[in-house]
Design a protein around this motif. Structure first.
Motif, mmCIF file in Angstrom:
data_model
loop_
_atom_site.group_PDB
_atom_site.id
_atom_site.type_symbol
_atom_site.label_atom_id
_atom_site.label_comp_id
_atom_site.label_asym_id
_atom_site.label_seq_id
_atom_site.Cartn_x
_atom_site.Cartn_y
_atom_site.Cartn_z
ATOM 1 N N LYS A 45 52.817 -7.780 7.199
ATOM 2 C CA LYS A 45 53.718 -6.626 7.245
ATOM 3 C C LYS A 45 54.583 -6.676 8.501
ATOM 4 C CE LYS A 45 52.487 -2.423 5.998
ATOM 5 N NZ LYS A 45 51.874 -1.059 6.057
ATOM 6 N N THR A 46 53.985 -7.046 9.619
ATOM 7 C CA THR A 46 54.743 -7.150 10.874
ATOM 8 C C THR A 46 55.839 -8.203 10.746
ATOM 9 O OG1 THR A 46 52.797 -6.438 12.134
ATOM 10 C CG2 THR A 46 54.537 -7.574 13.364
ATOM 11 N N ASN A 48 57.147 -9.282 7.882
ATOM 12 C CA ASN A 48 58.087 -8.765 6.896
ATOM 13 C C ASN A 48 59.129 -7.884 7.585
ATOM 14 O OD1 ASN A 48 59.373 -7.444 4.704
ATOM 15 N ND2 ASN A 48 57.625 -6.127 4.322
ATOM 16 N N ASP A 105 50.116 -2.595 1.963
ATOM 17 C CA ASP A 105 51.306 -3.437 2.020
ATOM 18 C C ASP A 105 52.543 -2.547 1.927
ATOM 19 O OD1 ASP A 105 49.801 -5.807 2.030
ATOM 20 O OD2 ASP A 105 49.759 -5.887 -0.165
ATOM 21 N N ASN A 106 53.703 -3.134 2.235
ATOM 22 C CA ASN A 106 54.968 -2.452 2.020
ATOM 23 C C ASN A 106 55.912 -3.456 1.368
ATOM 24 O OD1 ASN A 106 57.615 -1.408 2.211
ATOM 25 N ND2 ASN A 106 56.988 -0.064 3.887
ATOM 26 N N ASP A 107 56.154 -3.271 0.084
ATOM 27 C CA ASP A 107 57.011 -4.180 -0.684
ATOM 28 C C ASP A 107 58.385 -3.577 -0.964
ATOM 29 O OD1 ASP A 107 54.913 -6.036 -0.881
ATOM 30 O OD2 ASP A 107 54.144 -5.088 -2.703
ATOM 31 N N MET A 116 60.019 1.386 9.777
ATOM 32 C CA MET A 116 59.238 0.168 10.009
ATOM 33 C C MET A 116 58.352 0.337 11.227
ATOM 34 S SD MET A 116 61.940 -2.938 9.574
ATOM 35 C CE MET A 116 62.774 -3.333 8.059
ATOM 36 N N GLU A 119 55.602 2.967 10.723
ATOM 37 C CA GLU A 119 54.530 2.489 9.841
ATOM 38 C C GLU A 119 53.627 1.508 10.585
ATOM 39 O OE1 GLU A 119 54.057 0.376 5.478
ATOM 40 O OE2 GLU A 119 55.867 1.549 5.893
ATOM 41 N N LEU A 120 54.223 0.611 11.350
ATOM 42 C CA LEU A 120 53.425 -0.332 12.132
ATOM 43 C C LEU A 120 52.634 0.379 13.228
ATOM 44 C CD1 LEU A 120 55.866 -3.369 12.393
ATOM 45 C CD2 LEU A 120 53.748 -3.216 11.037
ATOM 46 N N ASP A 123 49.717 1.840 11.422
ATOM 47 C CA ASP A 123 48.790 0.776 10.993
ATOM 48 C C ASP A 123 48.007 0.218 12.177
ATOM 49 O OD1 ASP A 123 49.471 0.961 8.319
ATOM 50 O OD2 ASP A 123 50.848 -0.748 8.362
#
Length: 172
Positions: A45-46, A48, A105-107, A116, A119-120, A123
């Motif tokens: 994710k990071t 991405n 996940d983030n798709d 972003m 969210e990180l 997380d």
């Protein structure tokens, strides 16, 4: 029908010697394997978000996420090898990661830079809690080597959370 030496070797169980009791090996390696799945999920994710960053702070955010991704990835081999070192097993596939990971996940096709980072931040904060839970399992079984590693990773995750918090804090 006799087996060849190669067949016997291939069929040999993975049995690494350890002075930890069987229940400790089972509990610790399971906790480490689940933690490893979370680390891979957070790493991807990071990366991405690093790859898809945009906007006026692109360079700073892009570099921050690259640095954080490298730090997260650096833990993965150590976690897997620790599980093996004590006599346990660990992840075998991406599907295995997907079954165990606790971080989402983030798709999404597009995520704003602010979202972003937020969210990180969340997380990494959640990861701190998961690291502490794993620490408790290891401490319960007196696995001081693993608890020592976890303490470093807790500090690193807290630092990432702090940086992401400060980066997303509104200006006054």
């Amino acid at each position: 029908m006799s087996r060849t030496q190669a067949e016997k070797t291939r069929l040999a169980p993975l049995k690494t010697p350890s002075d930890l009791p069987t229940n400790a090996i089972t509990d610790i390696s399971a906790a480490l394997t689940t933690l490893l799945a979370d680390m891979f999920a957070l790493y991807l994710k990071t990366k991405n978000f690093h790859w898809h960053m945009s906007g006026p702070h692109f360079r700073d955010y892009h570099l921050l996420l690259d640095e954080q991704g490298e730090q997260i990835f650096a833990t993965t081999d150590v976690i897997a090898e620790r599980a093996r070192k004590i006599g346990g097993v660990t992840l075998r596939s991406i599907g295995h990661i997907a079954r165990l990971q606790r971080l989402a996940d983030n798709d999404a096709d597009y995520v704003t830079p602010e979202d972003m980072l937020a969210e990180l931040r969340d997380d990494n904060g959640r990861l701190v809690s998961l690291l502490r839970e794993t620490h408790e399992v290891c401490a319960e079984h007196n696995d001081v080597a693993t608890t020592s590693l976890l303490e470093v990773w807790i500090d690193e995750a807290e630092r990432r959370t702090w940086f992401l918090f400060e980066t997303t804090r509104p200006q006054r």
